[in-house]
Design an enzyme around this catalytic site. Structure first.
Site, PDB file in Angstrom:
ATOM      1  N   LYS A  60       0.835  -1.213   0.000  1.00  0.00           N
ATOM      2  CA  LYS A  60       0.000   0.000   0.000  1.00  0.00           C
ATOM      3  C   LYS A  60       0.866   1.258   0.000  1.00  0.00           C
ATOM      4  O   LYS A  60       0.494   2.277  -0.563  1.00  0.00           O
ATOM      5  CB  LYS A  60      -0.959   0.007   1.192  1.00  0.00           C
ATOM      6  CG  LYS A  60      -2.317  -0.582   0.857  1.00  0.00           C
ATOM      7  CD  LYS A  60      -2.334  -2.100   0.812  1.00  0.00           C
ATOM      8  CE  LYS A  60      -2.502  -2.760  -0.493  1.00  0.00           C
ATOM      9  NZ  LYS A  60      -2.469  -4.222  -0.454  1.00  0.00           N
ATOM     10  N   GLY A 194      -4.179 -12.146 -10.323  1.00  0.00           N
ATOM     11  CA  GLY A 194      -4.946 -12.059  -9.077  1.00  0.00           C
ATOM     12  C   GLY A 194      -4.622 -10.748  -8.379  1.00  0.00           C
ATOM     13  O   GLY A 194      -4.226  -9.759  -9.015  1.00  0.00           O
ATOM     14  N   SER A 281       2.916 -14.451  -9.260  1.00  0.00           N
ATOM     15  CA  SER A 281       1.910 -14.262  -8.197  1.00  0.00           C
ATOM     16  C   SER A 281       0.738 -15.181  -8.525  1.00  0.00           C
ATOM     17  O   SER A 281      -0.275 -14.745  -9.060  1.00  0.00           O
ATOM     18  CB  SER A 281       1.484 -12.802  -8.129  1.00  0.00           C
ATOM     19  OG  SER A 281       1.191 -12.297  -9.418  1.00  0.00           O
ATOM     20  N   GLY A 283      -0.718 -17.359  -6.284  1.00  0.00           N
ATOM     21  CA  GLY A 283      -1.284 -17.880  -5.050  1.00  0.00           C
ATOM     22  C   GLY A 283      -0.201 -18.211  -4.035  1.00  0.00           C
ATOM     23  O   GLY A 283       0.999 -18.081  -4.316  1.00  0.00           O
ATOM     24  N   HIS A 456     -23.390  15.138   2.346  1.00  0.00           N
ATOM     25  CA  HIS A 456     -23.262  15.614   0.970  1.00  0.00           C
ATOM     26  C   HIS A 456     -22.244  16.733   0.912  1.00  0.00           C
ATOM     27  O   HIS A 456     -22.280  17.620   1.760  1.00  0.00           O
ATOM     28  CB  HIS A 456     -24.611  16.137   0.471  1.00  0.00           C
ATOM     29  CG  HIS A 456     -24.511  16.707  -0.918  1.00  0.00           C
ATOM     30  ND1 HIS A 456     -24.436  15.903  -2.037  1.00  0.00           N
ATOM     31  CD2 HIS A 456     -24.417  17.991  -1.355  1.00  0.00           C
ATOM     32  CE1 HIS A 456     -24.323  16.686  -3.112  1.00  0.00           C
ATOM     33  NE2 HIS A 456     -24.310  17.944  -2.723  1.00  0.00           N
TER      34      HIS A 456
HETATM   35  P1  FAD Z   1       1.606 -14.146   8.252  1.00  0.00           P
HETATM   36  O1  FAD Z   1       1.339 -12.703   8.110  1.00  0.00           O
HETATM   37  O2  FAD Z   1       2.241 -14.851   7.116  1.00  0.00           O
HETATM   38  O3  FAD Z   1       2.520 -14.281   9.539  1.00  0.00           O
HETATM   39  C1  FAD Z   1       3.060 -15.496   9.941  1.00  0.00           C
HETATM   40  C2  FAD Z   1       4.275 -15.197  10.814  1.00  0.00           C
HETATM   41  O4  FAD Z   1       4.683 -16.417  11.438  1.00  0.00           O
HETATM   42  C3  FAD Z   1       5.482 -14.700  10.036  1.00  0.00           C
HETATM   43  O5  FAD Z   1       6.048 -13.586  10.686  1.00  0.00           O
HETATM   44  C4  FAD Z   1       6.461 -15.890  10.065  1.00  0.00           C
HETATM   45  O6  FAD Z   1       7.809 -15.487  10.068  1.00  0.00           O
HETATM   46  C5  FAD Z   1       6.090 -16.501  11.397  1.00  0.00           C
HETATM   47  N1  FAD Z   1       6.422 -17.917  11.522  1.00  0.00           N
HETATM   48  C6  FAD Z   1       6.124 -18.924  10.676  1.00  0.00           C
HETATM   49  N2  FAD Z   1       6.533 -20.107  11.189  1.00  0.00           N
HETATM   50  C7  FAD Z   1       7.108 -19.828  12.381  1.00  0.00           C
HETATM   51  C8  FAD Z   1       7.709 -20.609  13.395  1.00  0.00           C
HETATM   52  N3  FAD Z   1       7.777 -21.933  13.297  1.00  0.00           N
HETATM   53  N4  FAD Z   1       8.213 -19.976  14.491  1.00  0.00           N
HETATM   54  C9  FAD Z   1       8.127 -18.638  14.606  1.00  0.00           C
HETATM   55  N5  FAD Z   1       7.577 -17.843  13.682  1.00  0.00           N
HETATM   56  C10 FAD Z   1       7.065 -18.426  12.599  1.00  0.00           C
HETATM   57  N6  FAD Z   1      -4.290  -9.108   2.977  1.00  0.00           N
HETATM   58  C11 FAD Z   1      -5.202  -8.145   3.219  1.00  0.00           C
HETATM   59  O7  FAD Z   1      -6.161  -8.382   3.962  1.00  0.00           O
HETATM   60  N7  FAD Z   1      -5.090  -6.901   2.652  1.00  0.00           N
HETATM   61  C12 FAD Z   1      -4.068  -6.587   1.832  1.00  0.00           C
HETATM   62  O8  FAD Z   1      -3.997  -5.467   1.341  1.00  0.00           O
HETATM   63  C13 FAD Z   1      -3.098  -7.577   1.564  1.00  0.00           C
HETATM   64  N8  FAD Z   1      -2.065  -7.308   0.754  1.00  0.00           N
HETATM   65  C14 FAD Z   1      -1.130  -8.270   0.531  1.00  0.00           C
HETATM   66  C15 FAD Z   1      -0.087  -7.970  -0.345  1.00  0.00           C
HETATM   67  C16 FAD Z   1       0.860  -8.930  -0.615  1.00  0.00           C
HETATM   68  C17 FAD Z   1       1.987  -8.588  -1.557  1.00  0.00           C
HETATM   69  C18 FAD Z   1       0.790 -10.190   0.026  1.00  0.00           C
HETATM   70  C19 FAD Z   1       1.839 -11.232  -0.214  1.00  0.00           C
HETATM   71  C20 FAD Z   1      -0.241 -10.499   0.881  1.00  0.00           C
HETATM   72  C21 FAD Z   1      -1.218  -9.541   1.135  1.00  0.00           C
HETATM   73  N9  FAD Z   1      -2.304  -9.804   1.964  1.00  0.00           N
HETATM   74  C22 FAD Z   1      -3.240  -8.847   2.178  1.00  0.00           C
HETATM   75  C23 FAD Z   1      -2.457 -11.105   2.625  1.00  0.00           C
HETATM   76  C24 FAD Z   1      -1.975 -11.014   4.079  1.00  0.00           C
HETATM   77  O9  FAD Z   1      -0.638 -10.573   4.101  1.00  0.00           O
HETATM   78  C25 FAD Z   1      -2.102 -12.363   4.759  1.00  0.00           C
HETATM   79  O10 FAD Z   1      -3.407 -12.861   4.613  1.00  0.00           O
HETATM   80  C26 FAD Z   1      -1.782 -12.235   6.236  1.00  0.00           C
HETATM   81  O11 FAD Z   1      -0.484 -11.752   6.442  1.00  0.00           O
HETATM   82  C27 FAD Z   1      -1.948 -13.582   6.951  1.00  0.00           C
HETATM   83  O12 FAD Z   1      -1.668 -13.412   8.299  1.00  0.00           O
HETATM   84  P2  FAD Z   1      -1.126 -14.608   9.205  1.00  0.00           P
HETATM   85  O13 FAD Z   1      -0.983 -14.022  10.576  1.00  0.00           O
HETATM   86  O14 FAD Z   1      -1.959 -15.788   9.010  1.00  0.00           O
HETATM   87  O15 FAD Z   1       0.298 -14.981   8.612  1.00  0.00           O
HETATM   88  P1  NAI Z   2      -4.529 -14.971  -6.244  1.00  0.00           P
HETATM   89  O1  NAI Z   2      -5.141 -16.247  -5.838  1.00  0.00           O
HETATM   90  O2  NAI Z   2      -5.211 -13.701  -5.923  1.00  0.00           O
HETATM   91  O3  NAI Z   2      -4.297 -14.967  -7.818  1.00  0.00           O
HETATM   92  C1  NAI Z   2      -3.534 -15.935  -8.459  1.00  0.00           C
HETATM   93  C2  NAI Z   2      -3.854 -15.880  -9.938  1.00  0.00           C
HETATM   94  O4  NAI Z   2      -2.884 -16.649 -10.605  1.00  0.00           O
HETATM   95  C3  NAI Z   2      -5.219 -16.469 -10.261  1.00  0.00           C
HETATM   96  O5  NAI Z   2      -5.914 -15.587 -11.110  1.00  0.00           O
HETATM   97  C4  NAI Z   2      -4.882 -17.788 -10.930  1.00  0.00           C
HETATM   98  O6  NAI Z   2      -5.837 -18.186 -11.886  1.00  0.00           O
HETATM   99  C5  NAI Z   2      -3.549 -17.460 -11.577  1.00  0.00           C
HETATM  100  N1  NAI Z   2      -2.702 -18.607 -11.832  1.00  0.00           N
HETATM  101  C6  NAI Z   2      -2.496 -19.691 -11.034  1.00  0.00           C
HETATM  102  N2  NAI Z   2      -1.611 -20.535 -11.612  1.00  0.00           N
HETATM  103  C7  NAI Z   2      -1.234 -19.960 -12.781  1.00  0.00           C
HETATM  104  C8  NAI Z   2      -0.346 -20.339 -13.810  1.00  0.00           C
HETATM  105  N3  NAI Z   2       0.364 -21.466 -13.747  1.00  0.00           N
HETATM  106  N4  NAI Z   2      -0.220 -19.531 -14.884  1.00  0.00           N
HETATM  107  C9  NAI Z   2      -0.919 -18.371 -14.965  1.00  0.00           C
HETATM  108  N5  NAI Z   2      -1.780 -17.967 -14.024  1.00  0.00           N
HETATM  109  C10 NAI Z   2      -1.934 -18.741 -12.933  1.00  0.00           C
HETATM  110  O7  NAI Z   2      -3.051 -15.013  -5.620  1.00  0.00           O
HETATM  111  P2  NAI Z   2      -1.940 -13.900  -5.449  1.00  0.00           P
HETATM  112  O8  NAI Z   2      -2.196 -12.733  -6.321  1.00  0.00           O
HETATM  113  O9  NAI Z   2      -0.654 -14.630  -5.527  1.00  0.00           O
HETATM  114  O10 NAI Z   2      -2.156 -13.447  -3.955  1.00  0.00           O
HETATM  115  C11 NAI Z   2      -2.159 -14.400  -2.894  1.00  0.00           C
HETATM  116  C12 NAI Z   2      -3.136 -14.016  -1.859  1.00  0.00           C
HETATM  117  O11 NAI Z   2      -2.668 -12.895  -1.129  1.00  0.00           O
HETATM  118  C13 NAI Z   2      -4.486 -13.582  -2.418  1.00  0.00           C
HETATM  119  O12 NAI Z   2      -5.340 -14.663  -2.607  1.00  0.00           O
HETATM  120  C14 NAI Z   2      -5.014 -12.709  -1.349  1.00  0.00           C
HETATM  121  O13 NAI Z   2      -5.702 -13.492  -0.423  1.00  0.00           O
HETATM  122  C15 NAI Z   2      -3.772 -12.132  -0.695  1.00  0.00           C
HETATM  123  N6  NAI Z   2      -3.623 -10.740  -1.115  1.00  0.00           N
HETATM  124  C16 NAI Z   2      -4.594  -9.856  -0.748  1.00  0.00           C
HETATM  125  C17 NAI Z   2      -4.516  -8.552  -1.131  1.00  0.00           C
HETATM  126  C18 NAI Z   2      -5.607  -7.633  -0.764  1.00  0.00           C
HETATM  127  O14 NAI Z   2      -6.428  -8.011   0.059  1.00  0.00           O
HETATM  128  N7  NAI Z   2      -5.665  -6.442  -1.331  1.00  0.00           N
HETATM  129  C19 NAI Z   2      -3.372  -8.034  -1.904  1.00  0.00           C
HETATM  130  C20 NAI Z   2      -2.446  -9.077  -2.282  1.00  0.00           C
HETATM  131  C21 NAI Z   2      -2.568 -10.358  -1.868  1.00  0.00           C
END
Ligand code: FAD
Ligand code: NAI
Length: 477
Positions: A60, A194, A281, A283, A456
């Site tokens: 963000k 995605g 990206s 999944g 508004h």
């Molecule tokens: P995580 O955030 O993955 O945290 C797990 C933690 O556990 C990590 O710090 C890891 O190091 C630690 N850990 C793992 N195993 C161990 C162990 N054995 N001992 C000690 N520590 C350990 N979601 C949204 O809702 N809004 C968004 O805008 C959004 N944007 C995203 C953008 C990107 C690029 C990505 C990749 C994801 C995004 N997500 C977003 C998804 C979101 O980041 C995840 O859904 C969320 O972080 C999950 O939270 P969690 O606590 O389950 O796990």
């Molecule tokens: P995603 O599940 O959102 O999208 C993955 C995309 O890749 C799908 O459209 C799928 O059809 C495609 N795909 C899968 N295999 C493929 C292949 N072999 N070749 C071409 N396309 C393929 O997963 P993404 O973007 O990696 O994000 C992971 C998760 O992180 C999301 O599901 C979401 O939950 C979380 N996230 C949330 C955000 C938010 O809330 N704003 C921002 C970023 C991530």
């Protein structure tokens, strides 16, 4: 109270699921510890997980910086503001992102202290179940042994790689590398359209990269309401984001000059995409690496997720799991809700997490946000519904902002008028969607929203108007 390293609750992982669970457990009077292994650049603790370090927060920050750049380059002129010699200093933008991340890391450390949560920096793993509870080893700068009456596993997820194309974070990038590119690449390939693909593609396109996204599915944003997805596809195409649907990747070759991606297109023809960098990206996969699940017999499903019931209970007594490491959407706020609910269940309360009211937001421009069911889901379920839409084009505040793309769409039961889903595309809908969530939690009707006085001029009037449109009585359209 904790005696030495014996705790009522030990949380493994301090992402949004884990750190929130730990705080709630401490609020409820449990002696609580939270273990997290994430390291900052200096090797120190960086709690906050994927979300804070390489997910929600840094993405963000970059989306904001790049949107400012795009506005300055393309939209300020409409306001009479001249911007000669516009430049982007990527190093400074990245430094700002790092500062934002650190503020969040520090905020969690402060919250742990405030709530008396003991934080352990290192990898936590199950050792065995003893008489006093679960024994957990922490391997960090200092080795520690903890015991816990209750354990909450919140170990999150990792990016999924394409077969044969491991992440090197230089040319083939996961979210980690995609958030740390040190210059604007001339050409950027992305596999997967995605949420990450669209958000990261937007960042680098706005800064000047030529972006091509290759998507396996034939439909764009299949989980999104189709009317909204079509609108989004048009908006992204207008911006110059090239999205190729229905591809099958056949090979990825990373060489000194960049990356070549071989694929067959929807018509079955062989194609190649040459790009300086490639973001994959497609999944994410659950992370249980080093957790020692086998040592205590913690059950995982065939895809590696920790198996849980609706209440986040695992197969082991007093062991719970939440967030990305379990079934359900991989969203920070879903992880948080599960964390709070589990802490309260340990305290004997009966909380409930309703997945149907978990909002989704894609932070592109226009933003996309929704809660509840899509029109295609209602059709498939044979539900009798009515739809009301209202375009931002007819909203005074959107016109004043200079951003009239998109609409709000409300879906309500045809008989009872209960709101079944709300779908939005347009300016600031990440904020507007909260009203729809509140309405659905209270099982409001579309008429309820239509009768609420909205300020508004505000973008939120579009939600009220879409709700009125369900009964064909929008006032401004
Ligand atoms: P995580 O955030 O993955 O945290 C797990 C933690 O556990 C990590 O710090 C890891 O190091 C630690 N850990 C793992 N195993 C161990 C162990 N054995 N001992 C000690 N520590 C350990 N979601 C949204 O809702 N809004 C968004 O805008 C959004 N944007 C995203 C953008 C990107 C690029 C990505 C990749 C994801 C995004 N997500 C977003 C998804 C979101 O980041 C995840 O859904 C969320 O972080 C999950 O939270 P969690 O606590 O389950 O796990
Ligand atoms: P995603 O599940 O959102 O999208 C993955 C995309 O890749 C799908 O459209 C799928 O059809 C495609 N795909 C899968 N295999 C493929 C292949 N072999 N070749 C071409 N396309 C393929 O997963 P993404 O973007 O990696 O994000 C992971 C998760 O992180 C999301 O599901 C979401 O939950 C979380 N996230 C949330 C955000 C938010 O809330 N704003 C921002 C970023 C991530």
């Amino acid at each position: 109270m904790a005696t030495g390293n014996a705790f009522d609750v030990v949380v493994i992982g301090a992402g949004p699921g884990g750190y929130i669970a730990a705080i709630r457990a401490a609020q409820l009077g449990f002696s609580t510890a939270c273990i997290d292994e994430w390291k900052n650049e200096k090797g120190g603790p960086a709690p906050g997980g994927t979300c804070t370090n390489v997910g929600c927060i840094p993405s963000k920050a970059l989306l904001q910086s790049s949107e400012n750049f795009e506005d300055a380059g393309h939209h300020f002129a409409d306001h009479g503001i001249g911007m000669a010699n516009l430049t982007i200093d990527v190093a400074k933008m990245m430094a700002r992102k790092k500062t934002v991340v650190k503020q969040n890391n520090d905020g969690i450390i402060y919250l742990f202290k405030k709530n008396k949560v003991r934080f352990f920096h290192g990898r936590g793993s199950f050792v065995k179940k003893g008489e006093d509870g679960y024994e957990i080893a922490v391997a960090g700068t200092r080795a520690e042994a903890l015991t816990a009456r209750h354990v909450i596993v919140a170990t999150g997820s990792n990016p999924r790689a394409l077969p044969g194309a491991a992440f090197d974070e230089k040319a083939i990038l996961s979210n980690d590398g995609a958030l740390a590119i040190d210059h604007v690449p001339k050409t950027l390939g992305i596999v997967g359209s995605g949420v990450i693909g669209l958000e990261m593609g937007s960042v680098w396109r706005r800064l000047g990269a030529e972006v091509t996204i290759l998507e396996a599915l034939p439909a764009f944003l299949g989980a999104v309401d189709t009317q909204i997805a079509v609108e989004a596809h048009k908006a992204f195409a207008r911006q110059g984001l090239r999205i190729v649907l229905g591809v099958k990747i056949t090979g990825v070759d990373s060489h000194g000059e960049g990356v070549s991606v071989a694929y067959t297109d929807a018509a079955g023809s062989a194609q190649t995409l040459a790009c300086e960098k490639l973001i994959v990206s497609i999944g994410r996969v659950p992370n249980t690496i080093g957790l020692g699940a086998g040592a205590v017999g913690l059950a995982l499903d065939e895809r590696g997720f920790v198996t849980v019931d609706d209440d986040c209970k695992t197969n082991l007594e007093d062991v719970w799991a939440i967030g990305d490491v379990v079934r359900g959407p991989m969203l920070a706020h879903k992880a948080e809700e599960e964390g709070v609910a589990v802490a309260e269940r340990i305290a004997g309360q009966k909380p409930h997490v309703d997945f149907n009211t978990v909002p989704w937001v894609i932070y592109t421009s226009p933003e996309i946000a929704w809660v509840g069911q899509t029109e295609q889901q209602l059709k498939a379920a044979g539900r009798d519904y009515r739809a009301g839409t209202f375009p931002f084009m007819a909203n005074g505040r959107a016109r004043a902002l200079g951003d009239t793309t998109g609409m709000v769409k409300v879906l309500a039961d045809a008989k009872t008028d209960e709101i079944l889903g709300v779908h939005m595309i347009g300016p600031m809908v990440s904020e507007l969607i909260a009203e729809a969530g509140v309405a659905m939690e209270f099982r409001a009707s579309a008429e309820d929203i239509g009768r609420i006085c909205h300020a508004h001029p505000s973008l939120s009037e579009a939600t009220k108007e879409a709700a009125l449109a369900v009964d064909k009585r929008a006032l401004n359209f």
